[in-house]
Design a protein around this motif. Structure first.
Motif, PDB file in Angstrom:
ATOM      1  N   GLY A 156       0.701  -1.032  -0.277  1.00  0.00           N
ATOM      2  CA  GLY A 156      -0.001   0.127   0.128  1.00  0.00           C
ATOM      3  C   GLY A 156       0.770   1.117   0.024  1.00  0.00           C
ATOM      4  O   GLY A 156       0.308   2.378   0.355  1.00  0.00           O
ATOM      5  N   PHE A 157       1.979   1.222  -0.179  1.00  0.00           N
ATOM      6  CA  PHE A 157       2.864   2.396  -0.339  1.00  0.00           C
ATOM      7  C   PHE A 157       2.298   3.423  -1.447  1.00  0.00           C
ATOM      8  O   PHE A 157       2.001   2.967  -2.607  1.00  0.00           O
ATOM      9  CB  PHE A 157       4.375   2.052  -0.637  1.00  0.00           C
ATOM     10  N   ASP A 158       2.495   4.613  -1.493  1.00  0.00           N
ATOM     11  CA  ASP A 158       2.005   5.492  -2.557  1.00  0.00           C
ATOM     12  C   ASP A 158       2.908   6.188  -3.128  1.00  0.00           C
ATOM     13  O   ASP A 158       2.860   6.855  -4.490  1.00  0.00           O
ATOM     14  CB  ASP A 158       1.370   6.762  -1.832  1.00  0.00           C
ATOM     15  N   GLY A 159       4.442   5.884  -2.812  1.00  0.00           N
ATOM     16  CA  GLY A 159       5.548   6.580  -3.648  1.00  0.00           C
ATOM     17  C   GLY A 159       6.799   6.332  -2.940  1.00  0.00           C
ATOM     18  O   GLY A 159       6.702   5.383  -2.217  1.00  0.00           O
ATOM     19  N   TRP A 160       7.840   7.025  -3.654  1.00  0.00           N
ATOM     20  CA  TRP A 160       9.280   6.543  -3.296  1.00  0.00           C
ATOM     21  C   TRP A 160       9.962   7.465  -3.110  1.00  0.00           C
ATOM     22  O   TRP A 160      10.270   8.601  -3.923  1.00  0.00           O
ATOM     23  CB  TRP A 160       9.518   5.686  -4.656  1.00  0.00           C
ATOM     24  N   ARG A 161      10.883   7.244  -2.138  1.00  0.00           N
ATOM     25  CA  ARG A 161      12.356   7.713  -2.171  1.00  0.00           C
ATOM     26  C   ARG A 161      13.499   7.182  -2.485  1.00  0.00           C
ATOM     27  O   ARG A 161      13.605   6.120  -1.596  1.00  0.00           O
ATOM     28  CB  ARG A 161      12.277   8.521  -0.654  1.00  0.00           C
ATOM     29  N   PHE A 162      14.255   7.407  -3.519  1.00  0.00           N
ATOM     30  CA  PHE A 162      15.290   6.498  -3.846  1.00  0.00           C
ATOM     31  C   PHE A 162      16.424   6.959  -3.254  1.00  0.00           C
ATOM     32  O   PHE A 162      16.947   7.897  -3.602  1.00  0.00           O
ATOM     33  CB  PHE A 162      15.320   6.914  -5.381  1.00  0.00           C
ATOM     34  N   ASP A 163      16.940   6.118  -2.714  1.00  0.00           N
ATOM     35  CA  ASP A 163      18.133   6.326  -1.868  1.00  0.00           C
ATOM     36  C   ASP A 163      19.692   6.357  -2.669  1.00  0.00           C
ATOM     37  O   ASP A 163      19.498   5.580  -3.765  1.00  0.00           O
ATOM     38  CB  ASP A 163      18.348   5.035  -0.766  1.00  0.00           C
ATOM     39  N   TYR A 164      20.389   7.155  -2.623  1.00  0.00           N
ATOM     40  CA  TYR A 164      21.800   7.225  -3.173  1.00  0.00           C
ATOM     41  C   TYR A 164      21.829   6.787  -4.633  1.00  0.00           C
ATOM     42  O   TYR A 164      22.343   5.882  -5.157  1.00  0.00           O
ATOM     43  CB  TYR A 164      22.601   6.006  -2.232  1.00  0.00           C
ATOM     44  N   VAL A 165      21.195   7.562  -5.300  1.00  0.00           N
ATOM     45  CA  VAL A 165      21.090   7.568  -6.969  1.00  0.00           C
ATOM     46  C   VAL A 165      22.388   7.751  -7.517  1.00  0.00           C
ATOM     47  O   VAL A 165      22.497   7.662  -8.666  1.00  0.00           O
ATOM     48  CB  VAL A 165      19.981   8.241  -7.507  1.00  0.00           C
ATOM     49  N   LEU A 166      23.403   8.491  -6.805  1.00  0.00           N
ATOM     50  CA  LEU A 166      24.653   8.451  -7.472  1.00  0.00           C
ATOM     51  C   LEU A 166      25.097   6.942  -7.668  1.00  0.00           C
ATOM     52  O   LEU A 166      26.172   6.878  -8.410  1.00  0.00           O
ATOM     53  CB  LEU A 166      25.605   9.085  -6.494  1.00  0.00           C
TER      54      LEU A 166
END
Length: 479
Positions: free
Chosen positions: A241-251
């Motif tokens: 049921g998550f609604d969105g995303w925080r993408f960690d360490y995209v470097l």
């Protein structure tokens, strides 16, 4: 296409000559200054009657949260109050089982599908609690119209079994199966799924866990992370049921990975691209379509309030100026506070001025949990959130700036009056005259509750406003 905001950082000299004059340590009604006070029957506007469609995100954790195994339950008790305060999203820490088991903050992912259901890494519950408790938290948030953002770690894995990696010539911790850190038995991995391998000798050069950087070019990896119905992305969205995303360490991986994830499942997305150059951040927005944390704004605030003690840094290039809908602004996060490096932290004495900046300017502001739970900050933050969600709207104009004063106007929209922010970092109260407002012959007051000062603007909309010593005021109309 970059969406330009009205912003005038190069008109300082003109503003000195044509715009404003200042007095230190003014006292209302004393001396030769004439203060045109509003009539007694005038009162503050009801900010709750204005809704500019904005919201605020809560980073709902700090590094090494306590109590262990009880974090989801603790947050469930807070979402009602957060919703009342104007929070519309909460960002959770990585919810899956990490290599550190019950001590893991989730940034060492071992089993992406174990959310506190399997005995794995010497624990069943994660540091934050059980899968059932996570489900309860998400349900409580949704009942309050709060979206829940998952923290997604897509590159460095940890906690697998040791095996010989012939492409590195030594043993690596790259065996993930039911007996080795992947109790769910979903997305089993071997050295072949990490760089380098039989299909690719490319190594992105991650600053840490280079041996367990996933190879996102492999169809197998893509299917398990986002592309297939059984993927992590679809599991988190459709089952959890998550609604969105925080993408960690995209470097640590290629830009197209985030775009492919978002194309598959959609929702709100923001990338942690830790880079102070706004041009780099804006290029990432254009390449991926997702929002970024506005590290350019963070560092300009740190320079303005701490490092150089010079508010002209607030006018320099930041992402919110060009991509207001894609800039997630912040004054602190789990890394800046945990590492506590002087150039990566805004000092507590300046935190509220920084929050006043991001909560009156464009961008999508984030409140750090530890700041909100600070008794010295919470009431003030609640007022700033209310101001942000009501009258912080319209084009931005910087009316005056020097090393210790910053005056900014939001022009409002339609019947929404907008506001004027006045930051003062000197040790004295400041006053500045001939400030051009959009309010002709109108009583105004400070809605931050930091200074007891009301005044009526002139027929041409000009006014003399004040800011408390080492503080700020936020003015708007009365009725």
């Amino acid at each position: 296409m970059k969406n330009k905001i009205l912003f005038f950082p190069f008109l300082f000299a003109w503003l000195f000559v044509a715009g404003c004059s200042a007095d230190d340590e003014p006292t209302p009604g004393d001396g030769d200054e004439k203060v045109d006070l509003p009539p007694a029957e005038v009162q503050a506007i009801d900010l709750n009657s204005y809704d500019n469609g904005s919201g605020v995100m809560m980073q709902a954790f700090y590094w090494d949260v306590e109590p262990r195994h009880g974090w989801w339950d603790l947050l469930s008790e807070k979402v009602d109050d957060w919703a009342d305060a104007g929070i519309d999203r909460i960002w959770l820490p990585p919810a899956s089982k990490g290599a550190s088991g019950g001590y893991s903050m989730g940034y060492d992912p071992s089993d992406y599908f174990d959310l506190g259901e399997f005995y794995n890494q010497q624990t069943t519950e994660t540091r934050f609690g059980s899968r059932e408790e996570l489900d309860n938290l998400i349900s409580a948030a949704h009942a309050n119209d709060i979206e829940v953002i998952a923290d997604i770690v897509l590159n460095h894995n940890s906690g697998g079994g040791k095996q010989l990696n012939p492409y590195r010539g030594y043993e690596t911790w790259t065996l993930f199966d039911k007996e080795h850190g992947n109790a769910s038995s979903k997305f089993n991995r071997t050295y072949e799924n990490f760089y380098p391998n039989s299909t690719s000798d490319y190594d992105h050069g991650s600053l840490f866990y280079a041996e367990t950087n996933l190879d996102h070019n492999q169809e197998y990896v893509q299917n398990w992370l986002w592309a297939a119905d059984y993927s992590v992305a679809n599991f988190y969205k459709n089952e959890v049921g998550f609604d969105g995303w925080r993408f960690d360490y995209v470097l640590g991986f290629e830009d197209w990975v985030v775009k492919a994830w978002m194309d598959e499942v959609g929702g709100f997305g923001v990338a942690e691209l830790w880079h102070g150059d706004p041009n780099v951040l804006e290029d990432y927005i254009e390449d991926t379509g997702v929002a970024v944390f506005d590290f350019a704004a963070f560092y300009k605030m740190e320079e303005a309030f701490d490092r150089f003690d010079d508010l002209t840094y607030l006018t320099r290039h930041q992402v919110w100026q060009t991509y207001p809908e894609k800039a997630v602004t912040f004054t602190a996060n789990h890394d800046t506070e945990h590492n506590n490096h002087e150039d990566n932290t805004i000092l507590p004495a300046n935190k509220m001025k920084a929050y006043a900046f991001i909560l009156t300017h464009p961008g999508y502001p984030t409140i750090f949990y530890s700041d909100y739970e600070n008794e010295a900050f919470q009431e003030e933050l609640n007022q700033l959130i209310l101001i942000h969600n009501s009258i912080a709207t319209g084009d931005v104009e910087v009316l005056y700036v020097d090393n210790d004063e910053y005056i900014m106007k939001r022009n409002g929209s339609g019947s929404n009056p907008g506001l004027i922010l006045y930051i003062n970092t000197s040790i004295n109260m400041k006053a500045r005259s001939n400030i051009q407002t959009n309010w002709d012959s109108t009583p105004v007051m400070d809605y931050s509750n930091n200074i007891d000062f009301m005044i009526t603007t002139s027929e041409d909309g000009t006014v003399s406003l004040r800011a408390p010593a080492n503080g700020y005021a936020i003015y708007s109309i009365m009725e």
